[in-house]
Scaffold this motif. Structure first.
Motif, PDB file in Angstrom:
ATOM      1  N   ILE A  59      27.993 -13.314  24.063  1.00  0.00           N
ATOM      2  CA  ILE A  59      27.102 -12.650  23.639  1.00  0.00           C
ATOM      3  C   ILE A  59      26.340 -12.309  24.329  1.00  0.00           C
ATOM      4  O   ILE A  59      26.169 -11.972  24.930  1.00  0.00           O
ATOM      5  CB  ILE A  59      25.722 -14.034  23.331  1.00  0.00           C
ATOM      6  CG1 ILE A  59      26.079 -15.570  22.374  1.00  0.00           C
ATOM      7  CG2 ILE A  59      24.943 -13.440  22.428  1.00  0.00           C
ATOM      8  CD1 ILE A  59      25.926 -16.476  22.363  1.00  0.00           C
ATOM      9  N   LYS A  69      28.591 -13.592  18.230  1.00  0.00           N
ATOM     10  CA  LYS A  69      28.614 -13.162  19.711  1.00  0.00           C
ATOM     11  C   LYS A  69      27.682 -11.946  19.583  1.00  0.00           C
ATOM     12  O   LYS A  69      27.594 -11.421  20.959  1.00  0.00           O
ATOM     13  CB  LYS A  69      29.853 -12.493  18.702  1.00  0.00           C
ATOM     14  CG  LYS A  69      30.293 -10.788  19.916  1.00  0.00           C
ATOM     15  CD  LYS A  69      31.927 -10.320  19.731  1.00  0.00           C
ATOM     16  CE  LYS A  69      31.970  -9.869  21.081  1.00  0.00           C
ATOM     17  NZ  LYS A  69      33.400  -9.846  21.179  1.00  0.00           N
ATOM     18  N   LYS A 123      22.681 -11.357  19.732  1.00  0.00           N
ATOM     19  CA  LYS A 123      21.872 -11.804  19.123  1.00  0.00           C
ATOM     20  C   LYS A 123      20.530 -10.820  19.010  1.00  0.00           C
ATOM     21  O   LYS A 123      21.139 -10.086  19.997  1.00  0.00           O
ATOM     22  CB  LYS A 123      21.205 -13.030  20.326  1.00  0.00           C
ATOM     23  CG  LYS A 123      20.240 -13.243  20.226  1.00  0.00           C
ATOM     24  CD  LYS A 123      19.804 -14.539  18.784  1.00  0.00           C
ATOM     25  CE  LYS A 123      18.281 -14.492  19.383  1.00  0.00           C
ATOM     26  NZ  LYS A 123      17.916 -14.855  17.465  1.00  0.00           N
TER      27      LYS A 123
END
Length: 169
Positions: free
Chosen positions: A5, A33, A35
């Motif tokens: 991420i 994938k 944030k």
């Protein structure tokens, strides 16, 4: 650059429209994938009502939306950012915040829809156009092969995204 991420921060001045729109787009379309977060160098008291109306109308979650200072992301316990994008409009001589540190940064300036003048329809159109431009740039970003680009190549690609006019979908 390969991670599970990636943390992405969108910065502008007031954190009431552009950066919040970008945050919503990236969190919805980033498929877990990415944030995304947003903040402002001089945040207002709340997101602009047209921002929230637009996002809700396009089926985005708005529960996250609040205007906040970038100071929240400079503290030691804040998430470490992989990317920081400024979305303020240099062409309008708007002051853009600078983010220190190691994330990859780029300027993806778009006009501030909050400054649109005229009837309500014209103002709301400015917010829709901001959404379209940011969604286009974020979609191009998603298409980059992050795992196979070195830092310099990635930086060039991100700078190019910000320089190119956002095309209609």
């Amino acid at each position: 650059m390969t991670k599970d991420i990636y943390n992405v921060l969108f910065l502008c001045t007031g954190n009431s429209a552009r950066s919040i729109i970008a945050e919503a787009i990236m969190n919805q379309e980033g498929k877990g994938k990415f944030k995304a977060y947003s903040a402002g160098s001089k945040p207002g008291s709340a997101p602009h009502p047209y921002t929230l109306d637009l996002l809700r109308g396009l089926h985005h979650d708005t529960s996250f939306a609040r205007s906040k200072s970038w100071d929240e992301f400079a503290s030691p316990d804040a998430p470490q950012m992989d990317f920081v994008f400024t979305v303020c409009d240099n062409a309008a001589a708007e002051e853009c915040p600078f983010w220190p540190g190691q994330p990859i940064t780029a300027h993806w300036g778009v006009p501030d829809p909050v400054k649109a003048e005229g009837p309500e329809a014209v103002k709301r159109l400015a917010f829709s156009e901001t959404y379209r431009m940011l969604r286009s740039r974020i979609s191009i970003f998603f298409s980059l092969p992050l795992g196979s680009l070195d830092r310099m190549a990635l930086q060039r690609n991100l700078d190019d995204i910000g320089k190119s006019p956002a095309k209609a979908d």
